[in-house]
Write a protein that holds these residues in place. Structure first.
Motif, PDB file in Angstrom:
ATOM      1  N   ARG A 183       0.818  -1.210   0.000  1.00 36.96           N
ATOM      2  CA  ARG A 183       0.000   0.000   0.000  1.00 36.96           C
ATOM      3  C   ARG A 183       0.857   1.267   0.000  1.00 36.96           C
ATOM      4  O   ARG A 183       0.522   2.256  -0.641  1.00 36.96           O
ATOM      5  CB  ARG A 183      -0.964   0.011   1.189  1.00 36.96           C
ATOM      6  CG  ARG A 183      -1.879   1.232   1.206  1.00 36.96           C
ATOM      7  CD  ARG A 183      -2.987   1.123   2.229  1.00 36.96           C
ATOM      8  NE  ARG A 183      -3.956   0.099   1.926  1.00 36.96           N
ATOM      9  CZ  ARG A 183      -4.945   0.226   1.027  1.00 36.96           C
ATOM     10  NH1 ARG A 183      -5.062   1.339   0.343  1.00 36.96           N
ATOM     11  NH2 ARG A 183      -5.792  -0.752   0.823  1.00 36.96           N
ATOM     12  N   GLN A 184       1.988   1.250   0.701  1.00 38.15           N
ATOM     13  CA  GLN A 184       2.854   2.431   0.739  1.00 38.15           C
ATOM     14  C   GLN A 184       3.365   2.781  -0.665  1.00 38.15           C
ATOM     15  O   GLN A 184       3.340   3.938  -1.058  1.00 38.15           O
ATOM     16  CB  GLN A 184       4.028   2.201   1.683  1.00 38.15           C
ATOM     17  CG  GLN A 184       3.609   2.192   3.142  1.00 38.15           C
ATOM     18  CD  GLN A 184       4.746   1.783   4.046  1.00 38.15           C
ATOM     19  OE1 GLN A 184       5.263   0.689   3.946  1.00 38.15           O
ATOM     20  NE2 GLN A 184       5.135   2.688   4.926  1.00 38.15           N
ATOM     21  N   PHE A 185       3.795   1.777  -1.407  1.00 42.85           N
ATOM     22  CA  PHE A 185       4.265   2.034  -2.765  1.00 42.85           C
ATOM     23  C   PHE A 185       3.096   2.343  -3.695  1.00 42.85           C
ATOM     24  O   PHE A 185       3.225   3.158  -4.614  1.00 42.85           O
ATOM     25  CB  PHE A 185       5.075   0.854  -3.296  1.00 42.85           C
ATOM     26  CG  PHE A 185       6.514   0.895  -2.877  1.00 42.85           C
ATOM     27  CD1 PHE A 185       7.456   1.527  -3.659  1.00 42.85           C
ATOM     28  CD2 PHE A 185       6.917   0.321  -1.685  1.00 42.85           C
ATOM     29  CE1 PHE A 185       8.790   1.578  -3.275  1.00 42.85           C
ATOM     30  CE2 PHE A 185       8.236   0.363  -1.288  1.00 42.85           C
ATOM     31  CZ  PHE A 185       9.177   0.995  -2.079  1.00 42.85           C
ATOM     32  N   ALA A 186       1.967   1.703  -3.469  1.00 42.92           N
ATOM     33  CA  ALA A 186       0.791   1.953  -4.310  1.00 42.92           C
ATOM     34  C   ALA A 186       0.342   3.404  -4.185  1.00 42.92           C
ATOM     35  O   ALA A 186      -0.076   4.014  -5.174  1.00 42.92           O
ATOM     36  CB  ALA A 186      -0.347   1.007  -3.939  1.00 42.92           C
ATOM     37  N   MET A 228      -3.834   0.145  -8.109  1.00 41.70           N
ATOM     38  CA  MET A 228      -2.382   0.077  -8.193  1.00 41.70           C
ATOM     39  C   MET A 228      -1.844  -1.076  -7.358  1.00 41.70           C
ATOM     40  O   MET A 228      -0.889  -1.751  -7.757  1.00 41.70           O
ATOM     41  CB  MET A 228      -1.758   1.397  -7.753  1.00 41.70           C
ATOM     42  CG  MET A 228      -0.257   1.447  -7.919  1.00 41.70           C
ATOM     43  SD  MET A 228       0.359   1.081  -9.571  1.00 41.70           S
ATOM     44  CE  MET A 228      -0.213   2.488 -10.477  1.00 41.70           C
ATOM     45  N   MET A 229      -2.445  -1.357  -6.217  1.00 36.98           N
ATOM     46  CA  MET A 229      -2.010  -2.489  -5.398  1.00 36.98           C
ATOM     47  C   MET A 229      -2.159  -3.795  -6.176  1.00 36.98           C
ATOM     48  O   MET A 229      -1.289  -4.665  -6.109  1.00 36.98           O
ATOM     49  CB  MET A 229      -2.790  -2.544  -4.088  1.00 36.98           C
ATOM     50  CG  MET A 229      -2.329  -1.511  -3.100  1.00 36.98           C
ATOM     51  SD  MET A 229      -3.224  -1.554  -1.553  1.00 36.98           S
ATOM     52  CE  MET A 229      -2.674  -3.106  -0.872  1.00 36.98           C
ATOM     53  N   GLY A 230      -3.235  -3.931  -6.919  1.00 36.15           N
ATOM     54  CA  GLY A 230      -3.435  -5.120  -7.732  1.00 36.15           C
ATOM     55  C   GLY A 230      -2.395  -5.238  -8.834  1.00 36.15           C
ATOM     56  O   GLY A 230      -1.962  -6.338  -9.191  1.00 36.15           O
ATOM     57  N   ARG A 231      -1.978  -4.114  -9.387  1.00 32.66           N
ATOM     58  CA  ARG A 231      -0.990  -4.125 -10.471  1.00 32.66           C
ATOM     59  C   ARG A 231       0.421  -4.414  -9.951  1.00 32.66           C
ATOM     60  O   ARG A 231       1.239  -4.979 -10.657  1.00 32.66           O
ATOM     61  CB  ARG A 231      -0.998  -2.784 -11.208  1.00 32.66           C
ATOM     62  CG  ARG A 231      -2.296  -2.499 -11.923  1.00 32.66           C
ATOM     63  CD  ARG A 231      -2.376  -3.287 -13.210  1.00 32.66           C
ATOM     64  NE  ARG A 231      -3.715  -3.420 -13.731  1.00 32.66           N
ATOM     65  CZ  ARG A 231      -4.321  -2.579 -14.528  1.00 32.66           C
ATOM     66  NH1 ARG A 231      -3.713  -1.476 -14.882  1.00 32.66           N
ATOM     67  NH2 ARG A 231      -5.533  -2.822 -14.952  1.00 32.66           N
ATOM     68  N   LEU A 232       0.703  -3.995  -8.747  1.00 29.60           N
ATOM     69  CA  LEU A 232       2.041  -4.192  -8.203  1.00 29.60           C
ATOM     70  C   LEU A 232       2.297  -5.617  -7.724  1.00 29.60           C
ATOM     71  O   LEU A 232       3.431  -5.976  -7.422  1.00 29.60           O
ATOM     72  CB  LEU A 232       2.308  -3.212  -7.052  1.00 29.60           C
ATOM     73  CG  LEU A 232       2.449  -1.753  -7.455  1.00 29.60           C
ATOM     74  CD1 LEU A 232       2.531  -0.868  -6.220  1.00 29.60           C
ATOM     75  CD2 LEU A 232       3.653  -1.539  -8.347  1.00 29.60           C
TER      76      LEU A 232
END
Length: 85
Positions: A27-30, A44-48
């Protein structure tokens, strides 16, 4: 008891190094990348995490690890999180 699934894309897993003194969640990177790409944090979490690959040449996400012109792509987690660390 609810959902007990452990899954980084759900935000319930942390990655870290006690020796080096750092830790992070997906989540932090998302949050960082969601602003850059103009998408919501959950997407974005799903993509990462998982079978998603980012093609930096065309700046698009894909489920294919090889582009039409034969370039091999890295998973989003590798190219956007592990390598920058």
């Amino acid at each position: 008891m609810g959902d007990l699934t452990i899954d980084p894309s759900k935000g319930n897993v942390a990655f870290g190094s006690g020796l080096m003194g750092w830790a992070f969640t997906l989540r932090q990177f998302a949050k960082i990348y969601s602003h850059r790409f103009g998408v919501n944090v959950d997407k974005m979490m799903g993509r990462l995490w998982g079978e998603w690959y980012f093609d930096p040449t065309v700046r698009k996400w894909t489920k294919n690890s090889v582009t039409e012109d034969g370039r091999v792509l890295k998973r989003g987690f590798v190219s956007m999180i592990l390598e920058p660390i």
